[in-house]
Design a protein around this motif. Structure first.
Motif, mmCIF file in Angstrom:
data_model
loop_
_atom_site.group_PDB
_atom_site.id
_atom_site.type_symbol
_atom_site.label_atom_id
_atom_site.label_comp_id
_atom_site.label_asym_id
_atom_site.label_seq_id
_atom_site.Cartn_x
_atom_site.Cartn_y
_atom_site.Cartn_z
ATOM 1 N N UNK A 85 0.828 -1.206 0.000
ATOM 2 C CA UNK A 85 0.000 0.000 0.000
ATOM 3 C C UNK A 85 0.863 1.257 0.000
ATOM 4 N N UNK A 86 1.942 1.218 0.771
ATOM 5 C CA UNK A 86 2.828 2.385 0.810
ATOM 6 C C UNK A 86 3.445 2.631 -0.563
ATOM 7 N N UNK A 87 3.840 1.547 -1.222
ATOM 8 C CA UNK A 87 4.431 1.659 -2.563
ATOM 9 C C UNK A 87 3.500 2.339 -3.552
ATOM 10 N N UNK A 88 2.218 2.017 -3.462
ATOM 11 C CA UNK A 88 1.246 2.575 -4.405
ATOM 12 C C UNK A 88 0.558 3.825 -3.860
ATOM 13 N N UNK A 89 0.900 4.249 -2.631
ATOM 14 C CA UNK A 89 0.271 5.423 -2.027
ATOM 15 C C UNK A 89 -1.202 5.203 -1.697
ATOM 16 N N UNK A 90 -1.527 3.986 -1.251
ATOM 17 C CA UNK A 90 -2.927 3.650 -0.992
ATOM 18 C C UNK A 90 -3.214 3.553 0.507
ATOM 19 N N UNK A 91 -4.470 3.734 0.866
ATOM 20 C CA UNK A 91 -4.888 3.545 2.255
ATOM 21 C C UNK A 91 -4.880 2.050 2.562
ATOM 22 N N UNK A 92 -4.292 1.706 3.702
ATOM 23 C CA UNK A 92 -4.157 0.276 4.030
ATOM 24 C C UNK A 92 -5.494 -0.279 4.520
#
Ligand SMILES: [Zn+2]
Length: 443
Positions: free
Chosen positions: A411-418
């Protein structure tokens, strides 16, 4: 029913030889061929189906798109024999529940598609279509050494073991005086199949990846002792980790046939790369991403003359190869069949809150890297809650922590909410059911 008539065999062999010989030296040549076939298909077959009659004469691109539910709604209009769904559905259903693998109606073979996505489909093929299909399938998937074996009557029959959820007349078409085709019902116990396989070791082993994996395990443990010369995955996504286990045990590459109810869509070449079966099926690409890497196929199958498969949309997600295959085959090379569209998970982007897709491939890789290694898993997305079930011989708590870390990292890699992960106990899968590791219920 196997092939009885001499003429049937001759027809099959004719298709086989034609399919084997038909090679294109460049892409343009293939596209010209497809255009000719498309035109022929519209003028000779499609025109006979009432659903398409008021559009006949228009260019190909003007024909409407089709999908499984529309096809079932317009069943009568989408086949050239005016056969109604109400006529054939009860026969197909009765055959499925009694495990009678020979459902026919007036000489047409009937089948049900598995409908893992909840939609049930009935397929309909004539004897001529079956012979053509069998000829093409054999021509595209068997290496030369087996072809020679089939053609030389003094050599033993080619033995093929085929694991499927339900057999069909379609597959039995392969049985002949030169091919010993054995069907293994996935609803029966694997232990029985292992005994039978030891007794009749196949040269060609065809099965879904989860079964190949189980057989590799049995072989490693000494319960199974077979030495197939060709192993082919059908009906399931072949994950890299699973492929490795099978390949290490049987010391060979796992080949693939991508065969859906809707047609024979792709196969691996001698170099082990997947090619679309574009000689017989025209495939339009419905791109899913801006980079044009992943697409959903829209297929037109020139070999289908009873049920019209025209601009028919499939749910599967295919990823194209960066480089053309160097085997010389100009049919589109794909890296992988990643799964179905309901295997794409969706999460909101941190900044914009816009929903972004997570393709099954990245999620599978993420789970493959879990330490200690998982034996089984599945994930169901329900909005921001993901239900995770795992099976492992190692400490479950350590596995859970590793999954948390990997998904956080993804999620961090894609900038997404976990998402919030909820862990459940592992439930054994239902016998005969297709293995589905990723299911997005809603987002
Ligand atoms: Zn190739």
């Amino acid at each position: 029913m196997s092939l009885h008539s001499f003429w049937d065999k001759l027809i099959l062999i004719g298709h086989f030889i034609r399919a084997r010989r038909r090679r294109f030296t460049n892409r343009q040549q293939l596209e010209n061929w497809q255009q000719k076939k498309r035109q022929n298909y519209l003028q000779r077959q499609v025109i006979k189906a009432s659903h398409y009659q008021n559009i006949s004469g228009k260019p190909f691109a003007d024909y409407p798109l089709m999908d499984k539910s529309q096809m079932m709604e317009n069943f009568t209009g989408c086949n050239t024999e005016n056969i109604a769904l109400d006529t054939v559905l009860p026969i197909a259903l009765a055959a499925e529940s009694s495990r009678d693998f020979n459902p026919q109606w007036r000489g047409f073979t009937l089948g049900l598609s598995s409908g893992t996505s909840g939609k049930r489909g009935v397929f309909l093929v004539s004897k001529q279509e079956r012979l053509r299909w069998a000829g093409i399938l054999l021509a595209k998937t068997l290496p030369n050494q087996f072809l020679w074996q089939i053609l030389k009557p003094w050599q033993p029959k080619l033995s093929i073991a085929f694991f499927l959820r339900a057999n069909s007349n379609l597959y039995n078409t392969l049985n002949s005086s030169r091919i010993d085709f054995r069907f293994y019902d996935l609803l029966q116990l694997l232990d029985q199949h292992i005994l039978h396989l030891n007794q009749f070791p196949p040269q060609v082993l065809v099965a879904p990846a989860s079964i190949l994996q189980a057989l590799a395990k049995a072989q490693k443990a000494g319960a199974l002792n077979i030495h197939p010369q060709r192993i082919i995955n059908v009906a399931e996504v072949l994950e890299a980790g699973v492929a490795r286990q099978i390949e290490q045990t049987f010391a060979q590459k796992v080949h693939q046939i991508y065969q859906a109810t809707e047609g024979f869509l792709a196969y691996t070449c001698e170099q082990g790369n997947l090619h679309l079966n574009e000689t017989y099926i025209h495939i339009e690409k419905n791109w899913l991403d801006a980079e044009q890497k992943r697409f959903q196929p829209i297929i037109t199958d020139f070999t289908r003359s009873t049920q019209i498969i025209l601009r028919y949309q499939l749910n599967d997600i295919l990823r194209v190869a960066d480089q053309p295959c160097n085997c010389g085959n100009v049919e589109t090379c794909i890296v992988a069949i990643e799964g179905r569209s309901d295997e794409i998970f969706w999460l909101p982007e941190k900044n914009s809150q816009e929903l972004k897709p997570i393709y099954p491939d990245s999620l599978r890789r993420c789970m493959m890297l879990v330490e200690p290694e998982l034996m089984e898993y599945n994930i169901i997305q329900r909005g921001l809650n993901w239900q995770v079930s795992i099976k492992s011989q190692a400490d479950i708590e350590i596995c859970k922590q590793s999954i948390e870390n990997n998904i956080t990292h993804l999620c961090e890699n894609f900038g997404l909410i976990k998402p919030q992960l909820t862990f459940n106990d592992w439930q054994p899968e239902i016998k005969g059911a297709k293995r589905r590791r990723l299911v997005c219920e809603n987002y």
